[in-house]
Design a protein around this motif. Structure first.
Motif, mmCIF file in Angstrom:
data_model
loop_
_atom_site.group_PDB
_atom_site.id
_atom_site.type_symbol
_atom_site.label_atom_id
_atom_site.label_comp_id
_atom_site.label_asym_id
_atom_site.label_seq_id
_atom_site.Cartn_x
_atom_site.Cartn_y
_atom_site.Cartn_z
ATOM 1 N N GLY A 91 0.812 -1.207 0.000
ATOM 2 C CA GLY A 91 0.000 0.000 0.000
ATOM 3 C C GLY A 91 0.845 1.257 0.000
ATOM 4 N N GLU A 92 1.988 1.211 0.695
ATOM 5 C CA GLU A 92 2.891 2.367 0.731
ATOM 6 C C GLU A 92 3.489 2.641 -0.636
ATOM 7 O OE1 GLU A 92 4.385 2.005 5.400
ATOM 8 O OE2 GLU A 92 5.587 1.106 3.776
ATOM 9 N N VAL A 93 3.802 1.576 -1.371
ATOM 10 C CA VAL A 93 4.346 1.736 -2.723
ATOM 11 C C VAL A 93 3.317 2.388 -3.639
ATOM 12 C CG1 VAL A 93 5.218 0.528 -4.764
ATOM 13 C CG2 VAL A 93 5.925 -0.209 -2.476
ATOM 14 N N VAL A 94 2.065 1.946 -3.520
ATOM 15 C CA VAL A 94 0.990 2.522 -4.340
ATOM 16 C C VAL A 94 0.859 4.023 -4.070
ATOM 17 C CG1 VAL A 94 -1.510 2.556 -4.716
ATOM 18 C CG2 VAL A 94 -0.302 0.369 -4.594
ATOM 19 N N GLU A 95 0.876 4.414 -2.790
ATOM 20 C CA GLU A 95 0.751 5.832 -2.445
ATOM 21 C C GLU A 95 1.966 6.628 -2.905
ATOM 22 O OE1 GLU A 95 -1.952 7.342 -1.303
ATOM 23 O OE2 GLU A 95 -2.890 5.347 -1.512
ATOM 24 N N LEU A 96 3.153 6.008 -2.807
ATOM 25 C CA LEU A 96 4.379 6.667 -3.271
ATOM 26 C C LEU A 96 4.303 6.975 -4.766
ATOM 27 C CD1 LEU A 96 7.377 7.550 -2.884
ATOM 28 C CD2 LEU A 96 8.001 5.156 -3.339
ATOM 29 N N LEU A 97 3.886 5.982 -5.540
ATOM 30 C CA LEU A 97 3.784 6.166 -6.985
ATOM 31 C C LEU A 97 2.713 7.197 -7.350
ATOM 32 C CD1 LEU A 97 4.145 2.455 -8.185
ATOM 33 C CD2 LEU A 97 5.836 4.284 -8.354
ATOM 34 N N LYS A 98 1.595 7.158 -6.648
ATOM 35 C CA LYS A 98 0.533 8.140 -6.906
ATOM 36 C C LYS A 98 1.051 9.571 -6.694
ATOM 37 C CE LYS A 98 -3.766 5.628 -5.922
ATOM 38 N NZ LYS A 98 -4.934 5.554 -5.006
ATOM 39 N N GLY A 99 1.808 9.746 -5.607
ATOM 40 C CA GLY A 99 2.345 11.070 -5.305
ATOM 41 C C GLY A 99 3.255 11.584 -6.405
ATOM 42 N N LYS A 100 4.093 10.707 -6.938
ATOM 43 C CA LYS A 100 5.012 11.106 -8.011
ATOM 44 C C LYS A 100 4.276 11.326 -9.329
ATOM 45 C CE LYS A 100 9.117 8.806 -6.111
ATOM 46 N NZ LYS A 100 9.970 10.019 -6.060
ATOM 47 N N LEU A 101 3.249 10.514 -9.575
ATOM 48 C CA LEU A 101 2.512 10.612 -10.843
ATOM 49 C C LEU A 101 1.607 11.841 -10.913
ATOM 50 C CD1 LEU A 101 1.554 6.848 -11.234
ATOM 51 C CD2 LEU A 101 3.071 8.135 -12.751
ATOM 52 N N GLN A 102 1.218 12.372 -9.761
ATOM 53 C CA GLN A 102 0.325 13.526 -9.750
ATOM 54 C C GLN A 102 0.926 14.764 -10.397
ATOM 55 O OE1 GLN A 102 -0.809 13.861 -5.625
ATOM 56 N NE2 GLN A 102 -2.470 12.368 -5.817
ATOM 57 N N GLN A 103 2.255 14.761 -10.544
ATOM 58 C CA GLN A 103 2.911 15.870 -11.228
ATOM 59 C C GLN A 103 2.629 15.845 -12.737
ATOM 60 O OE1 GLN A 103 7.138 16.218 -10.094
ATOM 61 N NE2 GLN A 103 6.736 14.701 -8.483
ATOM 62 N N TYR A 104 2.245 14.642 -13.227
ATOM 63 C CA TYR A 104 2.061 14.479 -14.664
ATOM 64 C C TYR A 104 0.626 14.094 -15.044
ATOM 65 C CZ TYR A 104 7.125 13.894 -14.125
ATOM 66 O OH TYR A 104 8.443 14.068 -13.791
ATOM 67 N N ILE A 105 -0.072 13.441 -14.123
ATOM 68 C CA ILE A 105 -1.401 12.896 -14.438
ATOM 69 C C ILE A 105 -2.421 13.406 -13.432
ATOM 70 C CG2 ILE A 105 -2.756 10.769 -14.731
ATOM 71 C CD1 ILE A 105 -0.180 9.273 -15.248
ATOM 72 N N LYS A 106 -3.589 13.712 -13.895
ATOM 73 C CA LYS A 106 -4.670 14.119 -13.015
ATOM 74 C C LYS A 106 -5.408 12.877 -12.505
ATOM 75 C CE LYS A 106 -8.586 17.301 -12.765
ATOM 76 N NZ LYS A 106 -9.446 18.259 -13.528
ATOM 77 N N LYS A 107 -5.488 12.737 -11.206
ATOM 78 C CA LYS A 107 -6.155 11.613 -10.549
ATOM 79 C C LYS A 107 -5.624 10.255 -11.037
ATOM 80 C CE LYS A 107 -10.497 14.081 -9.712
ATOM 81 N NZ LYS A 107 -11.961 14.091 -9.957
ATOM 82 N N PRO A 108 -4.328 9.987 -10.827
ATOM 83 C CA PRO A 108 -3.760 8.704 -11.270
ATOM 84 C C PRO A 108 -4.286 7.530 -10.437
ATOM 85 C CG PRO A 108 -2.170 9.873 -9.939
ATOM 86 C CD PRO A 108 -3.336 10.822 -10.133
ATOM 87 N N ILE A 109 -4.393 6.378 -11.084
ATOM 88 C CA ILE A 109 -4.785 5.131 -10.420
ATOM 89 C C ILE A 109 -3.647 4.142 -10.594
ATOM 90 C CG2 ILE A 109 -6.453 3.238 -10.349
ATOM 91 C CD1 ILE A 109 -8.482 5.199 -11.629
ATOM 92 N N VAL A 110 -3.210 3.527 -9.495
ATOM 93 C CA VAL A 110 -2.088 2.573 -9.549
ATOM 94 C C VAL A 110 -2.548 1.223 -9.006
ATOM 95 C CG1 VAL A 110 0.239 2.040 -8.749
ATOM 96 C CG2 VAL A 110 -0.396 4.412 -9.265
ATOM 97 N N ASN A 111 -2.371 0.199 -9.818
ATOM 98 C CA ASN A 111 -2.635 -1.184 -9.388
ATOM 99 C C ASN A 111 -1.317 -1.938 -9.348
ATOM 100 O OD1 ASN A 111 -5.617 -1.409 -9.147
ATOM 101 N ND2 ASN A 111 -5.552 -0.768 -11.281
#
Length: 258
Positions: A117-137
């Motif tokens: 779960g921590e990895v998912v949140e980490l990736l979401k945080g980084k992706l928000q700079q490029y994507i609006k409302k990113p979803i990570v599975n």
């Protein structure tokens, strides 16, 4: 006659006592009623070196997520009509010895000691700079455990759910044999490159609150043989000797009768 009855009663008492003792060595959860609280343990797998991860990024605008996904490849599957038909399969991220993965656009990301779960949140945080409302599975694709020793079907078992208890692992292996030590099951676990060894007593319900109740990726469970198997093996190995001795004694009895 009286001596015979006394001997019979004594033998029956010994057999009953041994039977009760043997049952205590075999039955699981014997003190479950006395365990004050079994707790509500939450479990989530940690990412480890050599894990193979499938990470899929999506977004309300699918086009914006494309650069952040590995290319998928076509895998051939047997088909009655054509052997060339296949399905698209996502390429996987390999976690290196330092706990890093190379992520498209984002570069090197360290996942050492992080929960899924921590990895998912980490990736979401980084992706928000490029994507609006990113979803990570995210899914660990090579989650497995090994069960060895006195079980019906020893082997390495892949776990699709990424969550398995010690009891479920033993059940997968067909349960312990009658010769398995239920009060001394060995769990070998690697944490931060070091091997940790724990011994679990399945006959006591307390182990449900143990950190080894849930198994982690690559855990090894080993069930030691009990004394009964050792004694049985020794007796079986010495059967020819006992037969020879019996033959000699029988011959001597016959000889002396003459």
């Amino acid at each position: 006659m009286i001596k015979f009855l006394k001997l019979f009663c004594y033998s029956a008492l010994v057999a009953l006592t041994m039977g009760c003792s043997q049952q205590k060595k075999i039955a699981y959860y014997q003190n479950i009623d006395s365990v004050a609280s079994l707790g509500n343990q939450s479990f989530e797998s940690k990412i480890q070196p050599d894990d193979l991860l499938m990470i899929v990024v999506s977004a309300p605008d699918p086009e914006t997520a494309i650069p952040f996904n590995l290319n998928s490849e076509s895998v051939a599957t047997p088909n009655l009509q054509s052997m060339t038909m296949g399905q698209r399969q996502h390429m996987l991220y390999l976690v290196d010895k330092s706990g890093n993965i190379e992520f498209p656009v984002l570069g090197t990301i360290n996942l050492t000691g992080k929960l899924k779960g921590e990895v998912v949140e980490l990736l979401k945080g980084k992706l928000q700079q490029y994507i609006k409302k990113p979803i990570v599975n995210l899914r660990v694709m090579n989650y497995k455990i090994a069960v060895q020793g006195e079980v019906t079907r020893p082997g390495v078992y892949p776990i699709s759910s990424e969550r398995i208890t010690l009891l479920e692992a033993i059940a997968l292996a067909g349960d312990l044999t009658i010769y398995g030590k239920r009060n001394n099951v060995l769990v070998i676990r690697e944490v931060d490159g070091k091997k940790n060894i724990a011994r679990v007593d399945l006959t006591k319900a307390d182990f449900i609150n143990s950190p080894y109740y849930y198994l982690l990726q690559n855990d090894v469970v080993y069930v030691e043989p009990n004394g009964a198997k050792s004694n049985s093996s020794t007796f079986n190995q010495n059967i020819p000797v006992w037969i020879s001795l019996s033959s000699v004694l029988l011959s001597l009895i016959v000889l002396f009768k003459k």
